[in-house]
Design an enzyme around this catalytic site. Structure first.
Site, PDB file in Angstrom:
ATOM      1  N   ASP A  78      57.614 -42.619  52.291  1.00  0.00           N
ATOM      2  CA  ASP A  78      58.931 -42.002  52.170  1.00  0.00           C
ATOM      3  C   ASP A  78      59.138 -40.916  53.212  1.00  0.00           C
ATOM      4  OD1 ASP A  78      60.114 -42.797  49.172  1.00  0.00           O
ATOM      5  OD2 ASP A  78      57.938 -42.921  49.366  1.00  0.00           O
ATOM      6  N   ARG A  79      60.368 -40.837  53.685  1.00  0.00           N
ATOM      7  CA  ARG A  79      60.701 -39.805  54.661  1.00  0.00           C
ATOM      8  C   ARG A  79      60.815 -38.435  54.007  1.00  0.00           C
ATOM      9  NH1 ARG A  79      66.139 -39.573  58.558  1.00  0.00           N
ATOM     10  NH2 ARG A  79      65.700 -37.506  59.438  1.00  0.00           N
TER      11      ARG A  79
END
Length: 322
Positions: A78-79
């Site tokens: 995930d960013r």
């Protein structure tokens, strides 16, 4: 064409809450033990904060003066999180760069060693999570009961919404390819849209089993496998198809598979034509070392999941998140 991504969960009610106010609210560590050092691939353990995995990979390639293909990794992370993961770099005859000079925003190199092989997707056993859900609205004891159920029994092993793109964009592009002949020109898009389509078909079948209440128990025609976990699981659970065409089980299980995919038969033909072949995925994901603690109306959850399982899906069983 619009796609309903609101797949049924274990309960019909959920507690509103907020997550990812900061990247520190969502921590991920890849579960993997590096092999003995040595080899022609540099092995980097990297911490990234608020950055996209593929963007980091491309910047690593630029820094090292190698092709994007020469960078290996085990999974996209995930960013909007703080994640610790491994990258491999094949340098060939190029000298090893001075890693202290690597300057990628939000990225820190934790360790550098060597390995024999390029890292591949799914090489790791899973991921360890530490997640904060803030400002939870609901009775703590009822939430505790639901989390205890998941801790003991697992949860439906859906693919998370991120697999399908914003507002199901990846599915829309897959449909345009399969039905209207608008095949993507970029190879990376081909794989992404194909994966999204197969994942959606799996979710549709699992959703029907959740509605029936037999998503975690074997029925007539089922093919079993260990529950998806970051450790070796002894329990046998039903599996659903990652379809490579109209290849279904027999019995009641096969009838459900055919029922839930009948409206997308053109997809099945196109997926098979593209070379995909059917594989099986457990319907049940089982968290390991799961615990939680309250701080007022905030709750911190820690748990590990097997590779390919989604923490967001676990949370969606209990919480209604922003």
């Amino acid at each position: 064409m619009n796609f309903d991504l609101n797949f049924p969960g274990l309960w019909t009610d959920s507690a509103p809450g907020i997550w990812r106010q900061t990247p520190e609210d969502f921590g991920v560590d890849e579960l993997w033990t590096p092999p003995d050092s040595g080899g022609e691939h540099v092995l980097l353990h990297i911490e990234k904060r608020g950055q996209n995995t593929e963007w980091v990979s491309r910047n690593l390639a630029r820094f090292c003066g190698v092709r994007d293909f020469d960078i290996g990794l085990m999974g996209l992370k995930d960013r909007h999180a703080v994640t610790r993961q491994w990258f491999s770099v094949y340098l060939g005859i190029r000298p090893e760069p001075d890693w202290s000079q690597l300057q990628i925003e939000g990225v820190a190199v934790l360790s550098v060693t060597r390995t024999q092989k390029k890292l591949r997707r799914g090489d790791h056993s899973g991921n360890a999570f530490k997640i904060w859900v803030r400002q939870v609205e609901g009775v703590h004891e009822q939430i505790d009961e639901k989390l205890s159920y998941i801790q003991a029994n697992g949860f439906p092993n859906y693919f998370g919404d991120q697999r399908f793109g914003h507002d199901g964009y990846n599915l829309q592009r897959a449909h345009a390819w399969f039905v209207e002949g608008q095949k993507p020109k970029k190879k990376a898009h081909l794989g992404m849209y194909l994966s999204a389509a197969r994942s959606y078909l799996f979710n549709e079948i699992l959703a029907e089993r959740v509605r029936r209440g037999d998503w975690s128990t074997m029925i007539d025609g089922d093919e079993g496998a260990p529950a998806a976990s970051s450790v070796v699981s002894e329990s046998t659970v039903p599996t659903g198809p990652m379809l490579g065409g109209p290849e279904f089980l027999s019995g009641t299980a096969g009838e459900i598979e055919q029922l839930r995919t009948a409206s997308l038969s053109e997809w099945l033909t196109a997926i098979h034509k593209d070379g995909a072949r059917t594989a099986r995925r457990p319907f049940v994901a089982k968290p390991v070392d799961m615990s939680w603690q309250w701080a007022g109306d905030d709750i911190e959850l820690t748990f590990s999941l097997g590779s390919g399982c989604f923490a967001s899906v676990l949370l969606d069983q209990v919480f209604r998140l922003n």
